[in-house]
Design an enzyme around this catalytic site. Structure first.
Site, PDB file in Angstrom:
ATOM      1  N   ARG A  50       0.834  -1.215   0.000  1.00 50.46           N
ATOM      2  CA  ARG A  50       0.000   0.000   0.000  1.00 50.46           C
ATOM      3  C   ARG A  50       0.862   1.257   0.000  1.00 50.46           C
ATOM      4  NH1 ARG A  50      -4.595   0.564   4.568  1.00 50.46           N
ATOM      5  NH2 ARG A  50      -2.809   1.176   5.829  1.00 50.46           N
ATOM      6  N   LYS A 144      -2.611   6.939   1.264  1.00 51.63           N
ATOM      7  CA  LYS A 144      -2.398   7.258   2.681  1.00 51.63           C
ATOM      8  C   LYS A 144      -1.356   8.375   2.722  1.00 51.63           C
ATOM      9  CE  LYS A 144      -2.124   4.895   7.094  1.00 51.63           C
ATOM     10  NZ  LYS A 144      -3.257   5.598   7.699  1.00 51.63           N
ATOM     11  N   GLU A 177     -16.008   6.059   5.589  1.00 57.44           N
ATOM     12  CA  GLU A 177     -15.194   5.388   6.613  1.00 57.44           C
ATOM     13  C   GLU A 177     -15.065   6.337   7.795  1.00 57.44           C
ATOM     14  OE1 GLU A 177     -11.108   4.958   5.309  1.00 57.44           O
ATOM     15  OE2 GLU A 177     -11.182   6.875   4.256  1.00 57.44           O
TER      16      GLU A 177
HETATM   17  N1  PMP Z   1      -9.256   4.651   7.125  1.00 57.01           N
HETATM   18  C1  PMP Z   1      -8.378   5.632   7.408  1.00 57.01           C
HETATM   19  C2  PMP Z   1      -8.652   7.003   6.931  1.00 57.01           C
HETATM   20  C3  PMP Z   1      -7.216   5.343   8.152  1.00 57.01           C
HETATM   21  O1  PMP Z   1      -6.339   6.305   8.446  1.00 57.01           O
HETATM   22  C4  PMP Z   1      -6.999   4.025   8.610  1.00 57.01           C
HETATM   23  C5  PMP Z   1      -5.793   3.710   9.447  1.00 57.01           C
HETATM   24  N2  PMP Z   1      -4.667   3.475   8.647  1.00 57.01           N
HETATM   25  C6  PMP Z   1      -7.949   3.039   8.286  1.00 57.01           C
HETATM   26  C7  PMP Z   1      -9.057   3.395   7.545  1.00 57.01           C
HETATM   27  C8  PMP Z   1      -7.748   1.619   8.701  1.00 57.01           C
HETATM   28  O2  PMP Z   1      -6.792   1.022   7.877  1.00 57.01           O
HETATM   29  P1  PMP Z   1      -5.819  -0.116   8.400  1.00 57.01           P
HETATM   30  O3  PMP Z   1      -6.680  -1.258   8.806  1.00 57.01           O
HETATM   31  O4  PMP Z   1      -4.979  -0.427   7.209  1.00 57.01           O
HETATM   32  O5  PMP Z   1      -5.054   0.453   9.547  1.00 57.01           O
END
Ligand code: PMP
Length: 279
Positions: A50, A144, A177
């Site tokens: 990612r 990200k 989300e």
């Molecule tokens: N959405 C956002 C905006 C985030 O910052 C995160 C944390 N990284 C997540 C979802 C959850 O993703 P992950 O399970 O990869 O930590």
């Protein structure tokens, strides 16, 4: 504590980047937050994949291979003797994109601050934020990036409402989300989560939980959800690297289901704990 900085493990007090760095000036860079369990970085391949996708999308070439990044994470965990902790990998554009400076990369490991245990037993209250998630054609949430202001503004709304996480809708008013977590609901025995096209970060915990659910014979569907769907859900939970799997007991003051973590949530929490080797 040591920090991995551009190929060297340096003392935390010597881990410095320039005030001219574009990561600082413009949020011009990408990052990953990773959990370690018993000294092993969880889903490291997925996080590194990612990270490279985020960098590729913003036209930044990470001056290290995927194997180098994994080694940097493992070396930093090891030197700091972190068993159960948090790892942050950050890559910034450097000083000037026009000059094609070499991006700066660093890896920080530390202890992790966790949500209170009672929220895992009783569920946490959340709200929906007025601040919408970034429009995918402006700043794709799949990247990200170091610019988290969008999420931070929603997080401030959560704090103002006396809760610790906010659900963000997209530009069409559909559920996307949370500020640092993905969202699931259970309805009539099925597990539902917003599709990637709703404008979300493809969560590594989200994908892991979807796989666990499928293995357990639970139907998982990625479909658009409205706030109403959340209010009338049988169950709701969030997933994220820091939060793992955490039940939601209310959304905008509407009790979700019975107001207690439901059977599907509990099963998935147990399966997740088993997968990471926690009793
Ligand atoms: N959405 C956002 C905006 C985030 O910052 C995160 C944390 N990284 C997540 C979802 C959850 O993703 P992950 O399970 O990869 O930590």
């Amino acid at each position: 504590m040591k920090v991995w900085l551009d190929g060297k493990l340096v003392d935390k007090n010597d881990a410095k980047v320039s005030v001219y760095d574009h990561g600082l000036l413009y949020g011009d860079g990408v990052f990953e937050g990773i959990r370690s369990y018993k000294g092993r970085a969880f889903e490291l391949d997925a996080h590194v994949a990612r990270l490279f996708e985020s960098a590729h999308s913003i036209r930044m070439a990470i001056p290290w291979s995927k194997a180098d990044v994994k080694r940097a994470v493992n070396d930093t965990l090891k030197v700091n003797k972190i068993a159960d902790g948090y790892i942050r990998v950050v890559v910034t554009r450097g000083l000037d994109p026009a000059k094609c400076d070499r991006p700066t990369m660093f890896v920080i490991t530390d202890q992790i601050s966790l949500y209170p245990p009672e929220w895992y037993r009783e569920g946490m209250p959340v709200i929906t934020a007025a601040t919408i998630r970034n429009h995918p054609n402006a700043m794709p949430p799949r990247i990200k990036s170091l610019n988290y202001l969008n999420n931070i503004l929603a997080k401030i709304e959560a704090r103002d409402a006396g809760v610790f996480e906010a659900i963000m809708l997209n530009h069409e008013g559909l559920v996307a989300e949370c500020t640092g977590d993905n969202i699931f609901i259970a309805k009539d025995g099925e597990l539902l989560t917003p599709p990637i096209s709703a404008g979300i970060l493809i969560g590594i915990t989200q994908r892991f939980v979807m796989k666990l659910a499928k293995k357990m014979g639970i139907t998982v569907r990625e479909i658009n959800l409205t706030r109403h769907d959340l209010y009338v859900a049988d169950e709701c939970f969030l997933t994220g690297t820091a939060a793992e799997v955490i039940p939601v007991r209310s959304v905008d003051q509407r009790t979700v289901g019975t107001g207690k973590p439901g059977p599907i949530t509990k099963k998935l929490m147990a399966a997740f704990h088993k997968a990471i080797g926690r009793k």
